[in-house]
Each structure stands twice: as C-alpha cells, then as structure tokens.
Design an enzyme around this catalytic site. Structure first.
Site, PDB file in Angstrom:
ATOM      1  N   GLY A  33     -11.397   9.552  -8.005  1.00 18.95           N
ATOM      2  CA  GLY A  33     -12.374   8.484  -7.860  1.00 18.95           C
ATOM      3  C   GLY A  33     -13.046   8.586  -6.510  1.00 18.95           C
ATOM      4  O   GLY A  33     -12.860   9.562  -5.772  1.00 18.95           O
ATOM      5  N   GLY A  37      -8.222   2.089  -2.649  1.00 18.25           N
ATOM      6  CA  GLY A  37      -8.334   0.893  -1.821  1.00 18.25           C
ATOM      7  C   GLY A  37      -7.517  -0.230  -2.410  1.00 18.25           C
ATOM      8  O   GLY A  37      -6.493  -0.008  -3.041  1.00 18.25           O
ATOM      9  N   CYS A  40      -3.514  -4.143  -1.063  1.00 23.75           N
ATOM     10  CA  CYS A  40      -2.153  -3.796  -0.643  1.00 23.75           C
ATOM     11  C   CYS A  40      -2.024  -2.395  -0.055  1.00 23.75           C
ATOM     12  O   CYS A  40      -1.523  -2.227   1.056  1.00 23.75           O
ATOM     13  CB  CYS A  40      -1.188  -3.928  -1.828  1.00 23.75           C
ATOM     14  SG  CYS A  40      -1.034  -5.612  -2.456  1.00 23.75           S
TER      15      CYS A  40
END
Length: 211
Positions: A33, A37, A40
C-alpha cells in the site's frame, strides 16, 4: 517488494503468491500500500524505539522499518506527481479513501492523510471521498459526498484506502468525469482488466502501468 517489482517490470501478485505458499509466512500481511499508519502502530513503534534508546540499546531493524515506511509514503506522492506530468501546481487530484484502513472512520496517522497533506503543500487542489471517515476541516481540502464527485475534473485519481466498494464502480463513468483519466491504485483493489479499457492510464502499485 512492490516498488522493486515495478523497477524490474515483474508482477508483485506472482511474487506474493510464492511467498504466501510458505506456511511460516502466509498471505495475511502480503498486501502492499502507500505506507502503514493508524492510531496504534506508528505510536507503538516510536515508543519502543525511544524506550530502547533511553536504555542504551539500538534496534536497527525497527529503525529501518520506520525509515522505509516514510520513504514509501514519499514515493507515493512522487508517483502521483509524475502521473500528473511532473508538477502538482494547479492540478486537481482525486482521492478515494482517507481512513487508515477500510472498515473504520479513523484518520489518525493515516497514510492517505499524509499523502493529501503532501499534495496540498505542492499547490494542487484535492477532492477526496471516504465512505466513513471525515477529516478535520483544517486540512484545507475539499471532502466530497461520493466517489464520482472526487473524480470530477481530476488530472489523477488515487486510491489510498482499500474500501471494497471502490472495486465495483463503473470506470467508464469515472473516466468521463476526469480531466485526464489517469488512475493510481495503491491498494490493488480495482479490477485492472476492466479499468485499463476505459481510462487513459492505469498504474497499479507493484505492477507498474497496466496494459
């Protein structure tokens, strides 16, 4: 690996299938991708890195992982810039997806938001759609009500979140709405054989230009 496949002109799909055949690895996390992100993972990795440093220990693999992710995010922006003709100034970029992953409305530390912020800094207009997520108005871009609205007048359309409903959208309708029907699928969810017949150029992460 997806970027390396692009450079070599080979298919990431074939490479990932080979990797997934090893039972010690499996297919679950072999999905490239624009970068990772969320609320967490970035926080936790940075906290672990800081804690190790405070205790006099380096974690070089973790350091490299964070650096590699930032490079992937910047590479995504660079690819959009290239697809827009080398400059983003006064260009219109359509964005599909703002949440850090499908199935959530969370935009905290979202790769899509990083990309949008970077694009805005280069002087382009961003029109973005997400089925659930709403970004803070302070970001300064236009958040529209449908995927079709995001494509209106766009020089490039980028898919940044893997919402499954994006894969069922009619590409001929999208192509007709765009100024220049150039599409960048960073999540590998669009049915390429259908889209490539309708748009001027389709670029799929890990595959390069689809023909």
């Amino acid at each position: 690996l997806a970027s390396y496949c692009e450079r070599l002109g080979v298919s990431f799909g074939q490479i990932s299938a080979g990797l997934a055949s090893d039972s010690r690895i499996g297919p679950a996390y072999l999905k490239p991708g624009p970068g990772w992100g969320g609320s967490c993972f970035p926080k936790d990795t940075l906290a672990l890195l800081m804690a190790s440093s405070e205790n006099g220990l380096r974690l070089p693999i973790l350091e490299a992982t964070l650096k590699s992710n930032l490079e992937m995010l910047n590479r995504t922006v660079a690819r959009i810039r290239k697809l827009a003709g080398g400059s983003l100034s006064k260009k219109t970029i359509g964005i599909w997806g703002l949440a850090f992953k499908a199935g959530t409305d969370d935009v905290r530390e979202s790769p899509a938001m990083f990309v949008v912020e970077s694009l805005l800094k280069e002087g382009c207009l961003v029109r973005a759609f997400d089925p659930s997520a709403v970004a803070p108005i302070a970001f300064g871009f236009e958040q529209v009500q449908s995927a079709e609205d995001a494509a209106i007048g766009a020089d490039v359309l980028a898919v940044l979140t893997e919402w499954p409903e994006f894969s069922s959208i009619d590409p001929s309708k999208i192509a007709g709405l765009m100024r220049s029907s150039v599409v960048f699928d960073t999540r590998r969810i669009l049915p390429g054989r259908i889209w490539v017949k309708q748009v001027q150029e389709l670029f799929v992460l890990g595959e390069g230009a689809v023909t």
